[in-house]
Design a protein around this motif. Sequence first.
Motif, PDB file in Angstrom:
ATOM      1  N   THR A 103      30.989 -13.464 -39.424  1.00 37.66           N
ATOM      2  CA  THR A 103      32.161 -13.213 -38.575  1.00 37.66           C
ATOM      3  C   THR A 103      31.691 -12.639 -37.236  1.00 37.66           C
ATOM      4  O   THR A 103      30.510 -12.302 -37.084  1.00 37.66           O
ATOM      5  N   PRO A 104      32.584 -12.485 -36.248  1.00 42.40           N
ATOM      6  CA  PRO A 104      32.198 -11.896 -34.970  1.00 42.40           C
ATOM      7  C   PRO A 104      32.080 -10.362 -35.017  1.00 42.40           C
ATOM      8  O   PRO A 104      31.965  -9.724 -33.968  1.00 42.40           O
ATOM      9  N   LEU A 105      32.088  -9.763 -36.212  1.00 46.30           N
ATOM     10  CA  LEU A 105      32.051  -8.307 -36.289  1.00 46.30           C
ATOM     11  C   LEU A 105      30.774  -7.746 -35.677  1.00 46.30           C
ATOM     12  O   LEU A 105      30.807  -6.681 -35.035  1.00 46.30           O
ATOM     13  N   ASN A 106      29.637  -8.432 -35.844  1.00 46.39           N
ATOM     14  CA  ASN A 106      28.388  -7.952 -35.239  1.00 46.39           C
ATOM     15  C   ASN A 106      28.519  -7.886 -33.728  1.00 46.39           C
ATOM     16  O   ASN A 106      28.092  -6.916 -33.088  1.00 46.39           O
ATOM     17  N   PHE A 107      29.129  -8.899 -33.148  1.00 46.69           N
ATOM     18  CA  PHE A 107      29.366  -8.953 -31.709  1.00 46.69           C
ATOM     19  C   PHE A 107      30.264  -7.806 -31.253  1.00 46.69           C
ATOM     20  O   PHE A 107      29.963  -7.091 -30.281  1.00 46.69           O
ATOM     21  N   ALA A 108      31.366  -7.597 -31.958  1.00 45.51           N
ATOM     22  CA  ALA A 108      32.316  -6.543 -31.593  1.00 45.51           C
ATOM     23  C   ALA A 108      31.675  -5.156 -31.687  1.00 45.51           C
ATOM     24  O   ALA A 108      31.866  -4.311 -30.802  1.00 45.51           O
ATOM     25  N   ILE A 109      30.913  -4.922 -32.747  1.00 47.51           N
ATOM     26  CA  ILE A 109      30.262  -3.614 -32.931  1.00 47.51           C
ATOM     27  C   ILE A 109      29.251  -3.339 -31.826  1.00 47.51           C
ATOM     28  O   ILE A 109      29.198  -2.234 -31.265  1.00 47.51           O
ATOM     29  N   LEU A 110      28.436  -4.346 -31.493  1.00 48.99           N
ATOM     30  CA  LEU A 110      27.418  -4.152 -30.455  1.00 48.99           C
ATOM     31  C   LEU A 110      28.056  -3.969 -29.073  1.00 48.99           C
ATOM     32  O   LEU A 110      27.569  -3.178 -28.257  1.00 48.99           O
ATOM     33  N   MET A 111      29.121  -4.684 -28.804  1.00 51.34           N
ATOM     34  CA  MET A 111      29.827  -4.508 -27.529  1.00 51.34           C
ATOM     35  C   MET A 111      30.370  -3.091 -27.417  1.00 51.34           C
ATOM     36  O   MET A 111      30.220  -2.425 -26.382  1.00 51.34           O
ATOM     37  N   PHE A 112      31.009  -2.618 -28.487  1.00 49.44           N
ATOM     38  CA  PHE A 112      31.563  -1.266 -28.469  1.00 49.44           C
ATOM     39  C   PHE A 112      30.456  -0.221 -28.379  1.00 49.44           C
ATOM     40  O   PHE A 112      30.576   0.759 -27.628  1.00 49.44           O
ATOM     41  N   THR A 113      29.369  -0.420 -29.109  1.00 50.18           N
ATOM     42  CA  THR A 113      28.256   0.535 -29.070  1.00 50.18           C
ATOM     43  C   THR A 113      27.656   0.633 -27.676  1.00 50.18           C
ATOM     44  O   THR A 113      27.359   1.736 -27.189  1.00 50.18           O
ATOM     45  N   SER A 114      27.488  -0.505 -27.027  1.00 51.13           N
ATOM     46  CA  SER A 114      26.864  -0.504 -25.699  1.00 51.13           C
ATOM     47  C   SER A 114      27.709   0.265 -24.683  1.00 51.13           C
ATOM     48  O   SER A 114      27.188   1.097 -23.927  1.00 51.13           O
ATOM     49  N   VAL A 115      29.032   0.024 -24.660  1.00 55.14           N
ATOM     50  CA  VAL A 115      29.865   0.713 -23.669  1.00 55.14           C
ATOM     51  C   VAL A 115      30.112   2.168 -24.069  1.00 55.14           C
ATOM     52  O   VAL A 115      30.344   3.029 -23.206  1.00 55.14           O
ATOM     53  N   LEU A 116      30.055   2.475 -25.364  1.00 55.16           N
ATOM     54  CA  LEU A 116      30.174   3.867 -25.802  1.00 55.16           C
ATOM     55  C   LEU A 116      28.975   4.677 -25.316  1.00 55.16           C
ATOM     56  O   LEU A 116      29.125   5.828 -24.877  1.00 55.16           O
ATOM     57  N   ILE A 117      27.794   4.090 -25.354  1.00 53.77           N
ATOM     58  CA  ILE A 117      26.600   4.773 -24.833  1.00 53.77           C
ATOM     59  C   ILE A 117      26.749   5.026 -23.334  1.00 53.77           C
ATOM     60  O   ILE A 117      26.393   6.098 -22.828  1.00 53.77           O
ATOM     61  N   VAL A 118      27.301   4.042 -22.615  1.00 57.38           N
ATOM     62  CA  VAL A 118      27.552   4.241 -21.179  1.00 57.38           C
ATOM     63  C   VAL A 118      28.493   5.423 -20.961  1.00 57.38           C
ATOM     64  O   VAL A 118      28.265   6.273 -20.093  1.00 57.38           O
ATOM     65  N   LEU A 119      29.556   5.483 -21.758  1.00 62.51           N
ATOM     66  CA  LEU A 119      30.510   6.589 -21.631  1.00 62.51           C
ATOM     67  C   LEU A 119      29.837   7.931 -21.895  1.00 62.51           C
ATOM     68  O   LEU A 119      30.050   8.901 -21.155  1.00 62.51           O
ATOM     69  N   ILE A 120      28.997   7.997 -22.906  1.00 61.24           N
ATOM     70  CA  ILE A 120      28.323   9.255 -23.258  1.00 61.24           C
ATOM     71  C   ILE A 120      27.411   9.724 -22.113  1.00 61.24           C
ATOM     72  O   ILE A 120      27.463  10.888 -21.713  1.00 61.24           O
ATOM     73  N   VAL A 121      26.599   8.801 -21.581  1.00 60.77           N
ATOM     74  CA  VAL A 121      25.657   9.219 -20.530  1.00 60.77           C
ATOM     75  C   VAL A 121      26.392   9.568 -19.241  1.00 60.77           C
ATOM     76  O   VAL A 121      25.969  10.475 -18.496  1.00 60.77           O
ATOM     77  N   GLN A 122      27.514   8.898 -18.962  1.00 62.06           N
ATOM     78  CA  GLN A 122      28.264   9.240 -17.758  1.00 62.06           C
ATOM     79  C   GLN A 122      28.988  10.577 -17.908  1.00 62.06           C
ATOM     80  O   GLN A 122      29.129  11.335 -16.939  1.00 62.06           O
ATOM     81  N   LEU A 123      29.453  10.887 -19.119  1.00 61.63           N
ATOM     82  CA  LEU A 123      30.034  12.208 -19.357  1.00 61.63           C
ATOM     83  C   LEU A 123      28.974  13.295 -19.225  1.00 61.63           C
ATOM     84  O   LEU A 123      29.246  14.387 -18.706  1.00 61.63           O
ATOM     85  N   ILE A 124      27.760  13.007 -19.663  1.00 67.33           N
ATOM     86  CA  ILE A 124      26.657  13.960 -19.487  1.00 67.33           C
ATOM     87  C   ILE A 124      26.378  14.173 -18.008  1.00 67.33           C
ATOM     88  O   ILE A 124      26.202  15.296 -17.543  1.00 67.33           O
ATOM     89  N   ARG A 125      26.342  13.059 -17.253  1.00 65.64           N
ATOM     90  CA  ARG A 125      26.096  13.173 -15.809  1.00 65.64           C
ATOM     91  C   ARG A 125      27.185  13.985 -15.130  1.00 65.64           C
ATOM     92  O   ARG A 125      26.907  14.820 -14.263  1.00 65.64           O
ATOM     93  N   HIS A 126      28.444  13.735 -15.529  1.00 70.95           N
ATOM     94  CA  HIS A 126      29.559  14.478 -14.941  1.00 70.95           C
ATOM     95  C   HIS A 126      29.511  15.948 -15.347  1.00 70.95           C
ATOM     96  O   HIS A 126      29.730  16.826 -14.511  1.00 70.95           O
ATOM     97  N   ARG A 127      29.176  16.200 -16.599  1.00 70.96           N
ATOM     98  CA  ARG A 127      29.121  17.582 -17.098  1.00 70.96           C
ATOM     99  C   ARG A 127      28.030  18.386 -16.390  1.00 70.96           C
ATOM    100  O   ARG A 127      28.221  19.566 -16.035  1.00 70.96           O
ATOM    101  N   LEU A 128      26.897  17.769 -16.162  1.00 78.65           N
ATOM    102  CA  LEU A 128      25.785  18.439 -15.483  1.00 78.65           C
ATOM    103  C   LEU A 128      25.914  18.392 -13.957  1.00 78.65           C
ATOM    104  O   LEU A 128      25.085  18.935 -13.243  1.00 78.65           O
ATOM    105  N   GLN A 129      26.965  17.684 -13.492  1.00 74.94           N
ATOM    106  CA  GLN A 129      27.239  17.560 -12.063  1.00 74.94           C
ATOM    107  C   GLN A 129      26.032  16.997 -11.320  1.00 74.94           C
ATOM    108  O   GLN A 129      25.633  17.477 -10.253  1.00 74.94           O
ATOM    109  N   LEU A 130      25.459  15.919 -11.904  1.00 77.00           N
ATOM    110  CA  LEU A 130      24.302  15.278 -11.296  1.00 77.00           C
ATOM    111  C   LEU A 130      24.774  14.233 -10.297  1.00 77.00           C
ATOM    112  O   LEU A 130      25.714  13.490 -10.549  1.00 77.00           O
ATOM    113  N   THR A 131      24.080  14.145  -9.178  1.00 72.54           N
ATOM    114  CA  THR A 131      24.407  13.148  -8.144  1.00 72.54           C
ATOM    115  C   THR A 131      23.169  12.398  -7.728  1.00 72.54           C
ATOM    116  O   THR A 131      22.067  12.793  -8.041  1.00 72.54           O
TER     117      THR A 131
END
Length: 392
Positions: A364-392
């Motif tokens: 099924t396309p579940l592997n595709f859906a999981i990897l898509m969600f995982t990839s953008v979730l990692i982006v969200l995590i690192v951007q929240l870290i950047r915002h939290r540390l106020q890095l520019t």
Amino acid sequence: MSQTRISQLLPLLASMVAITPLAIDMYLPAMPIIAKELGTSSSAIQVSLSLYLAGYALGMMMFGPIADRIGRRKVALVGLLGFIATSLLLAFSESINQFLSLRFLQAAFGSGATVVVPGIIRDLYKEHTAKGLSYVSLIMMVAPMIAPGIGSVILELSVWRTIFLSLAGYAILILLLVLWKLPHGLPLRSDRNWLHEFASNYKLVFSHPASRLNIISSMMGSFGFFCYITTISFVYIEYFGVTEGKFSILFGANVVALMMTNIINTRTVERAGSARMLMIGTITANIFALCLVLVTVFGWPLYWTVGALFPLIGSLALITVNSDGLILNQFPQQTGTATAVIGTLRFGSGALAGPALGLLFDGTPLNFAILMFTSVLIVLIVQLIRHRLQLT
């Protein structure tokens, strides 16, 4: 530089970047014929695609720092001349080993013509680099859409070797335009030896905290897109059973999503800033990637998948373009090296998409859906870290 001068350069820069998708996609329809004429298997010819990606990534690693040292125009000319020579030799190759070796070299030289483009855009747009990147992405997006069709037409009228002669002709035209239009620019002056400067530039890019987080964002956004490219034909044609004609329409719809997103970015990034546009893209991508997972888990009809993918694919463009813009603005004197890092990790992550999808495949396309969600979730995590540390 005047706005008129900038608008004249953008089509040239997009045409330079388009060399890569043209070289990758134009010969795809000819793969079976090439295998037959060179007396080898189709799988051996398919290896040439992986070799191209590897050659392109390694070429960027080499040409990026060199562009910072001797100037972008010189590197672009060397890359185009090498691309022309290898394309001509490919047209007359007589063995599979010769063909594979030349494809690797063609990619390496082609990277020299493209690695300089983001740095030039950075010089033109300064802090609004993401706007320029969106313009170029918008223009050059036509290349992967039409390249397979061009290859098919050439095969109808001639032989597969003409495809590589056509690539050489295209590169010759770009070379003439570069000689005519591309500004010389100034190389980075340095008394350090080449090897020390090569290493120190890479160290500088990777040692900056905000840069590291934005590099991860760009890489994971690209990984998600390569997952999409790798598996979308299975999702639409094999799993949902759509016809090839309907697949083309659905695939084209997501190309429209990419174009729309780039247009929106060009109109808003100057006012909102790349960091904010990156976060908007990240949040949107996470919402619709989660929707894609739910749609797949519950087995909902095709139009739910189509509805989730349209904004998700568009959001990936916001992530990659604005991440790249932030990285390039961080290193105005090392844009070649920064571009090499972005490009190498982008194509490296793309190479991992296929094995990752295969490892999680359950029919099924579940592997595709999981990897898509995982990839953008990692982006969200690192951007929240950047915002939290106020890095520019």
